[in-house]
Design a protein around this motif. Sequence first.
Motif, short mmCIF file in Angstrom:
data_model
loop_
_atom_site.label_atom_id
_atom_site.label_comp_id
_atom_site.label_asym_id
_atom_site.label_seq_id
_atom_site.Cartn_x
_atom_site.Cartn_y
_atom_site.Cartn_z
N VAL A 28 35.44 -11.23 4.58
CA VAL A 28 34.68 -12.21 5.36
C VAL A 28 33.68 -12.86 4.41
O VAL A 28 32.67 -12.26 4.04
N GLY B 133 31.55 -15.94 7.69
CA GLY B 133 30.53 -15.26 8.48
C GLY B 133 29.72 -16.23 9.32
O GLY B 133 29.49 -16.00 10.51
N HIS C 16 21.92 -8.62 10.82
CA HIS C 16 22.83 -7.68 10.16
C HIS C 16 22.06 -6.52 9.54
O HIS C 16 21.05 -6.71 8.86
N HIS D 118 27.09 -10.04 4.70
CA HIS D 118 26.13 -9.94 5.79
C HIS D 118 25.21 -11.16 5.72
O HIS D 118 24.16 -11.13 5.08
#
Length: 361
Positions: free
Chosen positions: A179, A184, A211, A225
């Motif tokens: 990702v 994201g 996150h 994240h």
Amino acid sequence: MYISEQLLNPDERRLRLSAQLGVHHVVLDNRGTELVSADGGVSQWDSRKLNDYRKWVESFDMKLDVFALDVGSILLDSLVDIEGARRQRRMLADNIQKAADAGITCLKYNVQMVGITRTGLRPGRGGARNSGFVHAEYSPEDDRKHSYWGVGYPSNQEEGGSASAMLCGQKMAREVPPVSEKAGWDAIEFLVEGLVPAADKAGVRLACHPHDPAYPVGGLNGIEHVMGSADGMRKFLSLSSSRNHGLNFCQGTVAEMFREPGRHMIPVIEEFAATGRIFMVHFRNIRGGYLDFEEVFPDEGDVDMFQAIKAYQRGGYAGPLCPDHVPVSDLDEGRERFMAFALGYTRGLLQAAGVWSTPSR
């Protein structure tokens, strides 16, 4: 500001205990229970059941401040099955309206695609154990064993286990395709674009948890994240100007974003409080910082919790402060005594700062 307690599907005994501790406001997470869940994906809520449940909670002299909205696997699904994700998003929007119909005015949700990553338990005071994350020591085995999955706690996975993690849309990082930063943000924007208009229509505030933890530049196991930094949280708030689009400001998670949280956290708290878009606070402390930290009792971490209270006050925040992620111990398996300590400590700080109030219920 006032103390609140975040509880996982509490029974009568647990709510009575909270009331005896002086708690009059609660944040409830019932993910994985019959009240809000079905097998797989996003479940459709029943406003009558939710209303009855809210009234039952209020019968203990409590106010239900915030209720958990389980977004399931919609973020990952939006990257590989957009039509399926759209169906889930429509159901989530419908659940927001049903929450409003049941008298629930704020919902929290989490944008974790993988579990809240931890790598082990460190020795704490008196033999307690502190959950921590050390990037240099990461292994998938430690991740699976020590991370927060679903609605469970590290070392208490029998309470939630893999079934709970599946209900909450979380997978092991190595089970998830890469990702990227763009992917994201695409997933989060897809969710916000569908939920915020529904929240505006229903008059419900949406509190997003950032996150946890901050990942290194380039991600961990190919997972970025994107809300693992203060800049990421600023970008998240910029996705919508709606006053119903805001944060579950996890003070511990935000502290994990800095190498020196004791130096950075006070101005950051004041900055985000001043936006008016913190809807609830996880009031917890850590020792250490970016990529190397442990979760400790609120009185022994690197962030000055009294100055944190003052920063929230200067920023104009007046909502709930919820203890969270206290250490684990064989002497307090349900963490009730540790949470009671954290609640009392928080109330004492509020009184010392002159901001303690008992809001109307």
